[in-house]
Design a protein around this motif. Structure first.
Motif, PDB file in Angstrom:
ATOM      1  N   TYR A 121      38.568  45.562  42.227  1.00 23.64           N
ATOM      2  CA  TYR A 121      39.335  44.737  43.223  1.00 23.64           C
ATOM      3  C   TYR A 121      37.993  44.420  44.179  1.00 23.64           C
ATOM      4  O   TYR A 121      37.975  42.930  44.629  1.00 23.64           O
ATOM      5  CB  TYR A 121      40.279  45.468  44.259  1.00 23.64           C
ATOM      6  CG  TYR A 121      41.587  45.915  43.635  1.00 23.64           C
ATOM      7  CD1 TYR A 121      42.440  44.797  43.265  1.00 23.64           C
ATOM      8  CD2 TYR A 121      42.023  47.265  43.204  1.00 23.64           C
ATOM      9  CE1 TYR A 121      43.637  44.971  42.942  1.00 23.64           C
ATOM     10  CE2 TYR A 121      43.296  47.360  42.821  1.00 23.64           C
ATOM     11  CZ  TYR A 121      43.947  46.142  42.411  1.00 23.64           C
ATOM     12  OH  TYR A 121      45.307  46.417  41.915  1.00 23.64           O
ATOM     13  N   SER A 122      36.998  45.143  44.686  1.00 21.26           N
ATOM     14  CA  SER A 122      36.120  44.938  45.526  1.00 21.26           C
ATOM     15  C   SER A 122      35.156  43.965  44.792  1.00 21.26           C
ATOM     16  O   SER A 122      34.640  42.962  45.438  1.00 21.26           O
ATOM     17  CB  SER A 122      35.436  46.039  45.865  1.00 21.26           C
ATOM     18  OG  SER A 122      34.845  47.165  45.006  1.00 21.26           O
ATOM     19  N   GLU A 181      42.948  44.963  46.993  1.00 25.28           N
ATOM     20  CA  GLU A 181      43.913  43.930  46.978  1.00 25.28           C
ATOM     21  C   GLU A 181      44.941  44.047  48.164  1.00 25.28           C
ATOM     22  O   GLU A 181      45.264  45.141  48.569  1.00 25.28           O
ATOM     23  CB  GLU A 181      44.805  43.870  45.782  1.00 25.28           C
ATOM     24  CG  GLU A 181      45.628  42.474  45.479  1.00 25.28           C
ATOM     25  CD  GLU A 181      46.160  42.944  43.932  1.00 25.28           C
ATOM     26  OE1 GLU A 181      46.136  41.636  43.220  1.00 25.28           O
ATOM     27  OE2 GLU A 181      46.729  43.970  43.556  1.00 25.28           O
ATOM     28  N   GLU A 236      47.766  37.775  50.175  1.00 23.02           N
ATOM     29  CA  GLU A 236      46.052  36.996  50.023  1.00 23.02           C
ATOM     30  C   GLU A 236      45.972  35.569  50.573  1.00 23.02           C
ATOM     31  O   GLU A 236      44.684  35.402  50.897  1.00 23.02           O
ATOM     32  CB  GLU A 236      46.054  37.102  48.325  1.00 23.02           C
ATOM     33  CG  GLU A 236      45.717  38.330  47.665  1.00 23.02           C
ATOM     34  CD  GLU A 236      44.202  38.829  48.083  1.00 23.02           C
ATOM     35  OE1 GLU A 236      43.421  38.047  48.768  1.00 23.02           O
ATOM     36  OE2 GLU A 236      44.215  40.178  48.529  1.00 23.02           O
ATOM     37  N   ILE A 292      44.020  38.700  43.948  1.00 24.89           N
ATOM     38  CA  ILE A 292      42.904  38.022  44.632  1.00 24.89           C
ATOM     39  C   ILE A 292      42.438  36.741  43.655  1.00 24.89           C
ATOM     40  O   ILE A 292      42.149  36.741  42.617  1.00 24.89           O
ATOM     41  CB  ILE A 292      41.474  39.006  44.476  1.00 24.89           C
ATOM     42  CG1 ILE A 292      42.100  40.330  45.396  1.00 24.89           C
ATOM     43  CG2 ILE A 292      40.307  38.384  45.271  1.00 24.89           C
ATOM     44  CD1 ILE A 292      41.045  41.220  45.224  1.00 24.89           C
ATOM     45  N   ALA A 334      33.230  43.567  51.171  1.00 31.22           N
ATOM     46  CA  ALA A 334      33.699  44.180  50.017  1.00 31.22           C
ATOM     47  C   ALA A 334      33.509  45.615  49.961  1.00 31.22           C
ATOM     48  O   ALA A 334      33.893  46.435  49.283  1.00 31.22           O
ATOM     49  CB  ALA A 334      32.984  43.480  48.656  1.00 31.22           C
ATOM     50  N   ARG A 375      36.738  40.415  44.984  1.00 33.93           N
ATOM     51  CA  ARG A 375      36.712  39.902  46.546  1.00 33.93           C
ATOM     52  C   ARG A 375      35.241  39.573  46.786  1.00 33.93           C
ATOM     53  O   ARG A 375      35.063  38.519  47.468  1.00 33.93           O
ATOM     54  CB  ARG A 375      36.996  41.042  47.419  1.00 33.93           C
ATOM     55  CG  ARG A 375      36.917  40.803  49.128  1.00 33.93           C
ATOM     56  CD  ARG A 375      38.163  39.833  49.175  1.00 33.93           C
ATOM     57  NE  ARG A 375      39.581  40.726  49.102  1.00 33.93           N
ATOM     58  CZ  ARG A 375      40.562  40.215  49.152  1.00 33.93           C
ATOM     59  NH1 ARG A 375      40.567  38.835  49.029  1.00 33.93           N
ATOM     60  NH2 ARG A 375      41.643  40.986  49.042  1.00 33.93           N
ATOM     61  N   GLN A 382      35.003  36.226  45.171  1.00 29.41           N
ATOM     62  CA  GLN A 382      35.674  35.187  45.874  1.00 29.41           C
ATOM     63  C   GLN A 382      34.930  34.544  47.118  1.00 29.41           C
ATOM     64  O   GLN A 382      34.828  33.408  47.202  1.00 29.41           O
ATOM     65  CB  GLN A 382      37.055  35.772  46.461  1.00 29.41           C
ATOM     66  CG  GLN A 382      37.982  34.804  47.109  1.00 29.41           C
ATOM     67  CD  GLN A 382      39.034  35.729  47.871  1.00 29.41           C
ATOM     68  OE1 GLN A 382      38.963  36.899  48.063  1.00 29.41           O
ATOM     69  NE2 GLN A 382      40.187  35.020  48.212  1.00 29.41           N
ATOM     70  N   LEU A 437      39.425  44.786  52.741  1.00 36.13           N
ATOM     71  CA  LEU A 437      39.633  43.997  51.977  1.00 36.13           C
ATOM     72  C   LEU A 437      38.967  44.227  50.478  1.00 36.13           C
ATOM     73  O   LEU A 437      38.927  43.619  49.678  1.00 36.13           O
ATOM     74  CB  LEU A 437      39.176  42.332  52.420  1.00 36.13           C
ATOM     75  CG  LEU A 437      39.912  41.786  53.489  1.00 36.13           C
ATOM     76  CD1 LEU A 437      39.381  40.369  53.949  1.00 36.13           C
ATOM     77  CD2 LEU A 437      41.299  41.796  53.179  1.00 36.13           C
TER      78      LEU A 437
END
Length: 401
Positions: free
Chosen positions: A166-167, A196, A200, A146, A188, A170, A173, A193
């Motif tokens: 990961y979330s 990952e 991407e 990500i 998220a 995200r 991002q 999503l």
């Protein structure tokens, strides 16, 4: 079981869990010293009231987290004995302990709380320790796929504490791209999503698309992400039905050059679009015998009504494409003789026009549902013809229809 017996059982369970999770010998003394301090200065390992074993389930992740903290002894910046706990909630106490032991610089809450989850991701621990030393998330190796831009890095400390690594990335991002807090929370928390992905760059283009189209509702954002994932990455067999094959239906699907209007149109008509590109999907691969229920041919003035059974997966696919509903997914039920699908059509001149799709349970001879195009309610004229057919064949109507 008495309250005293429940408490004793819970205590034995906790003692056993602490012993089973103790690290190797070189860290063992630090672990037991940490446990002693935690028990004497906090309620982190306090057994909650309630029925055993449900009342101690929350303690399992905490015990494993404390063992992992002991294994990271070389990263400690202070000893547990010097911890000054002023919090009352076990969760806040744990967060206070992490700050005391590791953080030369403030680290994001979501990475600290991740240590307490049931299935922590190991690189999430490393990222926490990396940031607790004062290093930027953008300098972290191994990095997640990500992408974290300089703008996204500014939001990393604002990530909601319940998100995982990961979330959480995200979320940052999306915020770094200019997305709202509500949009970041939605994607998220509630879409694929939160993890990952294998592509991407594609999903980055999707995120920019939904941010650019700011008038999209959160529900439609979730629908778009779900649709794109199914079409581009999921096996066709799962999306189209039997005959779809193991590969995705639209692996080259892209948002390049698309407007919101064209994407909505494609989402509504994707079966027609895919069938034009891949006509082999309409080929018959399965068929089944007729039921004992007879078809209907009824003349009403200049209109001829026809009701007949669909007896192959090809027929179901064509019916589903023409009527814009999901009848093609009933292949398994038809093969197992749990369902019988019928097409109601009217002919005034030329080719008969599809009006209604009817599902009948051949075992009970009950009409389970009757749907017009796009799952609309059948017209009054269509209902009368279906009623005539039902009376002719001794069919009953479902009370939920």
């Amino acid at each position: 079981m008495s309250a005293r017996a429940r408490k004793q059982s819970a205590q034995r369970w906790l003692d056993r869990a602490l012993a089973e999770n103790q690290p190797f010998s070189q860290y063992r003394k630090f672990y037991w010293n940490l446990i002693r301090v935690v028990r004497s200065r906090s309620s982190i390992l306090e057994i909650p009231s309630g029925e055993f074993p449900a009342n101690v389930h929350r303690l399992g992740p905490l015990v494993r987290a404390l063992a992992e903290i002991a294994r990271r002894r070389k990263h400690w910046i202070s000893m547990p004995e010097l911890w000054d706990n002023t919090e009352t909630s076990p969760w806040r106490q744990f967060r206070s302990l992490m700050r005391h032991l590791f953080e030369r610089y403030p680290a994001p809450d979501f990475l600290a709380y991740h240590w307490m989850t049931r299935r922590p991701i190991e690189w999430g621990h490393y990222l926490y320790l990396h940031m607790a030393e004062g290093f930027s998330v953008r300098r972290f190796m191994p990095r997640s796929e990500i992408p974290i831009s300089p703008q996204a890095a500014k939001f990393i400390r604002d990530v909601p504490p319940h998100l995982g690594p990961y979330s959480g990335l995200r979320w940052a991002q999306i915020r770094g791209m200019g997305g709202s807090i509500e949009l970041a929370n939605c994607i998220a928390d509630h879409t694929i999503l939160r993890d990952e992905s294998t592509d991407e760059p594609f999903w980055e283009s999707v995120l920019r698309f939904v941010i650019r189209n700011a008038l999209l509702s959160l529900v439609e954002v979730m629908e778009i992400i779900h649709f794109l994932n199914e079409q581009k990455f999921e096996p066709g067999e799962d999306v189209w039905g039997l005959g779809g094959g193991p590969l995705p239906l639209q692996p080259d699907l892209t948002l390049k050059g698309r407007t919101l209007r064209s994407l909505r149109r494609h989402m509504a008509n994707w079966r027609d679009d895919v069938l034009r590109k891949r006509p082999e999907l309409a080929k018959k691969t399965f068929d089944w015998p007729r039921t004992e229920i007879a078809p209907l041919v009824h003349q009403d003035g200049d209109a001829k009504w026809l009701i007949f059974e669909l007896l192959s997966d090809r027929a179901l696919k064509l019916e589903g494409v023409a009527m814009n509903h999901c009848v093609e997914t009933y292949v398994g039920e038809c093969l197992g003789r749990k369902s019988s699908i019928w097409s109601v059509r009217i002919q005034r001149s030329g080719t008969p026009k599809r009006m209604v799709t009817v599902e009948v349970d051949p075992r009970t001879k009950q009409i389970l549902q009757a749907q017009g195009k796009c799952n609309s309610t059948p017209t009054a004229e269509s209902k009368l013809v279906i009623q005539r057919w039902a009376e002719q064949e001794g069919l009953t109507m479902s009370t939920t229809d």
